[in-house]
Motif scaffolding. Structure first.
Motif, short mmCIF file in Angstrom:
data_model
loop_
_atom_site.label_atom_id
_atom_site.label_comp_id
_atom_site.label_asym_id
_atom_site.label_seq_id
_atom_site.Cartn_x
_atom_site.Cartn_y
_atom_site.Cartn_z
N ILE A 2 -17.84 -4.91 1.61
CA ILE A 2 -16.77 -4.14 2.24
C ILE A 2 -16.71 -2.77 1.58
O ILE A 2 -16.86 -2.64 0.37
N GLN A 3 -16.47 -1.75 2.39
CA GLN A 3 -16.27 -0.39 1.88
C GLN A 3 -14.91 0.11 2.35
O GLN A 3 -14.49 -0.20 3.47
N ILE A 4 -14.26 0.89 1.51
CA ILE A 4 -13.02 1.55 1.91
C ILE A 4 -13.18 3.05 1.67
O ILE A 4 -13.52 3.47 0.56
N TYR A 5 -12.97 3.82 2.73
CA TYR A 5 -12.91 5.28 2.60
C TYR A 5 -11.47 5.58 2.25
O TYR A 5 -10.56 5.42 3.07
N HIS A 6 -11.27 6.02 1.01
CA HIS A 6 -9.95 6.02 0.38
C HIS A 6 -9.53 7.42 -0.06
O HIS A 6 -10.34 8.21 -0.53
N ASN A 7 -8.24 7.69 0.11
CA ASN A 7 -7.61 8.90 -0.43
C ASN A 7 -6.45 8.43 -1.30
O ASN A 7 -5.46 7.90 -0.79
N SER A 8 -6.57 8.62 -2.59
CA SER A 8 -5.57 8.10 -3.53
C SER A 8 -4.19 8.76 -3.38
O SER A 8 -3.20 8.23 -3.87
N ARG A 9 -4.12 9.88 -2.68
CA ARG A 9 -2.82 10.54 -2.48
C ARG A 9 -2.09 10.01 -1.25
O ARG A 9 -0.96 10.41 -0.98
N CYS A 10 -2.72 9.12 -0.50
CA CYS A 10 -2.14 8.58 0.74
C CYS A 10 -1.56 7.19 0.47
O CYS A 10 -2.26 6.29 0.01
N GLY A 11 -0.30 7.00 0.78
CA GLY A 11 0.36 5.72 0.57
C GLY A 11 -0.28 4.59 1.36
O GLY A 11 -0.45 3.48 0.85
N LYS A 12 -0.65 4.83 2.61
CA LYS A 12 -1.28 3.79 3.44
C LYS A 12 -2.62 3.39 2.83
O LYS A 12 -2.99 2.23 2.82
N SER A 13 -3.35 4.37 2.32
CA SER A 13 -4.64 4.10 1.71
C SER A 13 -4.46 3.31 0.41
O SER A 13 -5.20 2.36 0.14
N ARG A 14 -3.47 3.68 -0.39
CA ARG A 14 -3.20 2.94 -1.64
C ARG A 14 -2.81 1.49 -1.32
O ARG A 14 -3.24 0.56 -2.01
N ASN A 15 -1.97 1.28 -0.30
CA ASN A 15 -1.57 -0.07 0.08
C ASN A 15 -2.77 -0.89 0.54
O ASN A 15 -2.89 -2.08 0.22
N CYS A 16 -3.65 -0.27 1.29
CA CYS A 16 -4.86 -0.93 1.76
C CYS A 16 -5.72 -1.34 0.56
O CYS A 16 -6.24 -2.46 0.51
N LEU A 17 -5.88 -0.44 -0.39
CA LEU A 17 -6.67 -0.73 -1.58
C LEU A 17 -6.07 -1.92 -2.36
O LEU A 17 -6.80 -2.81 -2.80
N LEU A 18 -4.76 -1.94 -2.50
CA LEU A 18 -4.10 -3.07 -3.18
C LEU A 18 -4.39 -4.38 -2.46
O LEU A 18 -4.66 -5.41 -3.09
N GLU A 19 -4.33 -4.35 -1.14
CA GLU A 19 -4.61 -5.55 -0.34
C GLU A 19 -6.05 -6.01 -0.56
O GLU A 19 -6.30 -7.22 -0.71
N LEU A 20 -6.97 -5.08 -0.61
CA LEU A 20 -8.37 -5.45 -0.87
C LEU A 20 -8.51 -6.04 -2.28
O LEU A 20 -9.24 -7.02 -2.47
N GLN A 21 -7.83 -5.47 -3.25
CA GLN A 21 -7.89 -5.99 -4.61
C GLN A 21 -7.35 -7.41 -4.68
O GLN A 21 -7.91 -8.27 -5.35
N HIS A 22 -6.26 -7.68 -3.95
CA HIS A 22 -5.67 -9.02 -3.93
C HIS A 22 -6.54 -10.02 -3.18
O HIS A 22 -6.44 -11.23 -3.41
N SER A 23 -7.40 -9.55 -2.29
CA SER A 23 -8.25 -10.44 -1.50
C SER A 23 -9.34 -11.09 -2.34
O SER A 23 -9.95 -12.07 -1.94
N LYS A 24 -9.62 -10.52 -3.52
CA LYS A 24 -10.66 -11.01 -4.43
C LYS A 24 -12.07 -10.88 -3.84
O LYS A 24 -13.01 -11.48 -4.33
N LYS A 25 -12.22 -10.09 -2.78
CA LYS A 25 -13.53 -9.86 -2.19
C LYS A 25 -14.14 -8.62 -2.82
O LYS A 25 -13.44 -7.74 -3.28
N ASP A 26 -15.46 -8.62 -2.86
CA ASP A 26 -16.15 -7.45 -3.40
C ASP A 26 -16.02 -6.29 -2.43
O ASP A 26 -16.18 -6.46 -1.21
N PHE A 27 -15.74 -5.11 -2.97
CA PHE A 27 -15.65 -3.92 -2.12
C PHE A 27 -16.01 -2.69 -2.93
O PHE A 27 -15.98 -2.71 -4.16
N GLU A 28 -16.35 -1.66 -2.20
CA GLU A 28 -16.71 -0.38 -2.79
C GLU A 28 -15.70 0.66 -2.33
O GLU A 28 -15.38 0.73 -1.14
N ILE A 29 -15.21 1.46 -3.26
CA ILE A 29 -14.28 2.54 -2.95
C ILE A 29 -15.07 3.83 -2.78
O ILE A 29 -15.85 4.20 -3.66
N ILE A 30 -14.87 4.49 -1.65
CA ILE A 30 -15.52 5.77 -1.40
C ILE A 30 -14.41 6.82 -1.30
O ILE A 30 -13.61 6.78 -0.36
N ASN A 31 -14.36 7.69 -2.28
CA ASN A 31 -13.39 8.79 -2.25
C ASN A 31 -14.01 9.90 -1.40
O ASN A 31 -14.74 10.74 -1.90
#
Length: 113
Positions: A2-31
């Motif tokens: 899984i990949q996430i195109y992420h912007n750390s200044r965006c609340g929706k993006s931060r929430n999505c990242l937290l959800e991915l972290q809680h999923s325990k699945k492997d993922f890659e963060i792309i800033n």
């Protein structure tokens, strides 16, 4: 993976990242603001999202309003604008295999991953 195109200044993006972290699945963060996708990469993402390029644009961004809002643009020109100004790319984008979603809605994300 899984990949996430992420912007750390965006609340929706931060929430999505937290959800991915809680999923325990492997993922890659792309800033994508630091490492914007190439034309081909963004074209591929748009294809995986199954949308038109204009549907990935954040139309309320000042750059869009000032430089592009009232212009007639081809899909290629829209993609080029997003590569040149990556802040215009809607976020967060989550990619899994050959599909992608704009994961602003966490329920949508849960069903996707």
């Amino acid at each position: 993976m899984i990949q996430i195109y992420h912007n750390s200044r965006c609340g929706k993006s931060r929430n999505c990242l937290l959800e991915l972290q809680h999923s325990k699945k492997d993922f890659e963060i792309i800033n994508y603001l630091i490492n914007p996708p190439s034309f081909d990469e963004l074209s591929s993402i748009i294809e995986k999202l199954n949308i038109n390029p204009i549907d990935l644009v954040r139309k309320k961004e000042q750059i869009w309003i000032d430089q592009f809002k009232d212009q007639k643009m081809s899909d290629q020109e829209i993609i080029t604008a997003m590569i040149t100004h990556p802040i215009l790319i809607e976020r967060p984008i989550v990619i899994k295999d050959n599909k992608a979603i704009i994961a602003r809605d966490l329920e949508k994300l849960e069903g996707f991953i």
